[in-house]
Design a protein around this motif. Structure first.
Motif, PDB file in Angstrom:
ATOM      1  N   SER A 184     -85.407 -30.812-108.901  1.00 49.48           N
ATOM      2  CA  SER A 184     -86.069 -31.627-109.915  1.00 49.48           C
ATOM      3  C   SER A 184     -85.143 -32.691-110.483  1.00 49.48           C
ATOM      4  CB  SER A 184     -86.595 -30.747-111.053  1.00 49.48           C
ATOM      5  OG  SER A 184     -85.540 -30.141-111.757  1.00 49.48           O
TER       6      SER A 184
ATOM      7  N   THR B 104     -89.181 -31.363-105.730  1.00 45.88           N
ATOM      8  CA  THR B 104     -90.620 -31.156-105.914  1.00 45.88           C
ATOM      9  C   THR B 104     -91.145 -31.760-107.212  1.00 45.88           C
ATOM     10  OG1 THR B 104     -90.222 -29.004-106.953  1.00 45.88           O
ATOM     11  CG2 THR B 104     -90.598 -29.032-104.563  1.00 45.88           C
ATOM     12  N   LEU B 105     -90.238 -32.141-108.134  1.00 43.97           N
ATOM     13  CA  LEU B 105     -90.681 -32.653-109.421  1.00 43.97           C
ATOM     14  C   LEU B 105     -89.785 -33.794-109.883  1.00 43.97           C
ATOM     15  CD1 LEU B 105     -92.504 -32.342-111.960  1.00 43.97           C
ATOM     16  CD2 LEU B 105     -90.756 -30.777-112.867  1.00 43.97           C
TER      17      LEU B 105
ATOM     18  N   ASN C  67     -94.214 -33.646 -98.015  1.00 44.07           N
ATOM     19  CA  ASN C  67     -95.119 -33.448 -99.140  1.00 44.07           C
ATOM     20  C   ASN C  67     -94.544 -34.158-100.356  1.00 44.07           C
ATOM     21  OD1 ASN C  67     -96.916 -31.633 -97.745  1.00 44.07           O
ATOM     22  ND2 ASN C  67     -95.326 -30.069 -97.947  1.00 44.07           N
TER      23      ASN C  67
ATOM     24  N   PRO D 288     -93.317 -35.349-103.938  1.00 43.17           N
ATOM     25  CA  PRO D 288     -93.027 -34.574-105.146  1.00 43.17           C
ATOM     26  C   PRO D 288     -94.071 -34.840-106.222  1.00 43.17           C
ATOM     27  CG  PRO D 288     -91.597 -36.480-105.001  1.00 43.17           C
ATOM     28  CD  PRO D 288     -92.329 -36.413-103.702  1.00 43.17           C
ATOM     29  N   THR D 289     -94.203 -33.906-107.126  1.00 38.65           N
ATOM     30  CA  THR D 289     -95.094 -34.078-108.275  1.00 38.65           C
ATOM     31  C   THR D 289     -94.430 -35.008-109.279  1.00 38.65           C
ATOM     32  OG1 THR D 289     -96.042 -31.878-108.015  1.00 38.65           O
ATOM     33  CG2 THR D 289     -96.256 -32.906-110.183  1.00 38.65           C
TER      34      THR D 289
ATOM     35  N   SER E 225     -94.309 -35.932-112.998  1.00 35.28           N
ATOM     36  CA  SER E 225     -94.700 -35.362-114.279  1.00 35.28           C
ATOM     37  C   SER E 225     -95.370 -36.394-115.171  1.00 35.28           C
ATOM     38  CB  SER E 225     -93.464 -34.805-114.993  1.00 35.28           C
ATOM     39  OG  SER E 225     -93.787 -34.383-116.290  1.00 35.28           O
ATOM     40  N   ASP E 226     -96.412 -35.980-115.897  1.00 33.32           N
ATOM     41  CA  ASP E 226     -97.069 -36.874-116.848  1.00 33.32           C
ATOM     42  C   ASP E 226     -96.760 -36.469-118.284  1.00 33.32           C
ATOM     43  OD1 ASP E 226     -98.448 -34.553-117.035  1.00 33.32           O
ATOM     44  OD2 ASP E 226    -100.430 -35.397-116.611  1.00 33.32           O
TER      45      ASP E 226
ATOM     46  N   GLN F 147    -100.269 -39.979 -98.139  1.00 33.19           N
ATOM     47  CA  GLN F 147    -100.041 -39.077 -99.260  1.00 33.19           C
ATOM     48  C   GLN F 147     -99.222 -39.761-100.356  1.00 33.19           C
ATOM     49  OE1 GLN F 147     -99.932 -38.299 -95.981  1.00 33.19           O
ATOM     50  NE2 GLN F 147     -99.574 -36.077 -95.708  1.00 33.19           N
TER      51      GLN F 147
ATOM     52  N   ILE G 231    -100.035 -41.490-104.787  1.00 33.03           N
ATOM     53  CA  ILE G 231     -99.344 -41.137-106.022  1.00 33.03           C
ATOM     54  C   ILE G 231     -99.598 -42.203-107.079  1.00 33.03           C
ATOM     55  CG2 ILE G 231     -97.115 -40.698-107.105  1.00 33.03           C
ATOM     56  CD1 ILE G 231     -96.093 -39.683-104.465  1.00 33.03           C
TER      57      ILE G 231
END
Length: 272
Positions: free
Chosen positions: A178, A200-201, A220, A222-223, A225-226, A254, A258
């Motif tokens: 992260s 991943t973040l 994949n 990464p996420t 964050s909001d 993908q 985002i």
């Protein structure tokens, strides 16, 4: 001096490392060099802060001791972690450091800390660990680090206005998971960065700087964050629309999906 830069070899000429820019004529730097010494070495500090260490004895450096490029970094490390008080930091001493905390935060003298890679006991780069280190140019993160914290490399000069930090090179470990909010915000000299597949973040503004190229190795995405801890609008992870983002060829769509990847160009790339 070669091509306007100082070069040094630590292995009798087999390999050469480029140091700071030479400011004087070839072969001399006149008054721009500060010379100090201790019992074992002579230190030549160049105009840009780079320190060249020459052994008085002519013997090779102790293989158990870390050879620091930056004298300011070395002194900070010795003051905090030289447990046997021998005036050097061994690889073992560095490996036993659990965290660097805020020891370097706000220090405007340090320029190079590639030796951080030997602090293998560290798993987190703490919030604001190098916050305001406006002249830090290069750093290598230890392989065991999983998290880079909030505003870890944020440039203090930009509060509210000023110049971007000098950070131009950073090596992120493959196990990193992260990147915190604003971790590299205003690191505008950092023109290229590779995000390991393990990440991943990424927090808001985590990669908000004027990068020319950003490489995402994960198939994949990464996420993003909001959750903005300071309130207000959530920031993009890439702050400049001209930034080129390179991703695995089979993952282009993908990454295009985002929301906060504010960029105009996403390019397929073959990672090794």
């Amino acid at each position: 001096i070669r091509e306007g830069y100082w070069w040094i070899s630590y292995d009798n000429g087999t390999n050469w490392t480029q140091l700071g820019k030479a400011t004087g004529e070839d072969g001399k730097d006149a008054d721009s060099i500060k010379i100090t010494q201790d019992e074992n070495n002579v230190y030549f500090e160049l105009a840009d802060g780079t320190v060249i260490t020459i052994s008085k004895t002519g013997q090779s450096a102790d293989p158990n001791v870390i050879q620091f490029e930056d004298l300011y970094v070395k002194n900070i490390c010795l003051n905090n972690w030289d447990n046997n008080n021998d005036g050097e930091l061994s690889y073992d001493e560095a490996a036993n450091v659990p965290t660097i905390g805020l020891i370097f935060s706000g220090n405007k003298n340090i320029q190079n800390f590639n030796e951080l890679q030997y602090f293998t006991g560290i798993t987190t780069i703490d919030d604001k660990a190098f916050y305001g280190c406006d002249n830090l140019r290069t750093i290598i993160i230890p392989q065991n680090v999983k998290t880079i914290g909030y505003r870890a490399f944020y440039c203090l000069n930009n509060e509210p206005y000023g110049f971007p930090s000098s950070l131009a090179f950073i090596s992120l470990p493959e196990g990193l998971t992260s990147i915190g909010q604003g971790a590299f915000q205003y690191c505008d000299f950092l023109k290229s960065i590779t995000i390991p597949a393990s990440v991943t973040l990424i927090g808001p503004y985590g990669l908000s700087f004027k990068a020319e190229n950003i490489y995402f190795k994960s198939t994949n995405p990464p996420t993003i964050s909001d959750e903005n801890s300071e309130g207000g609008q959530v920031g993009t992870i890439v702050g400049v629309t001209s930034t080129k983002v390179y991703v695995p060829r089979n993952s282009i769509e993908q990454y295009k999906a985002i929301t906060h990847l504010n960029t105009r160009e996403i390019i397929g790339y073959d990672f090794e």
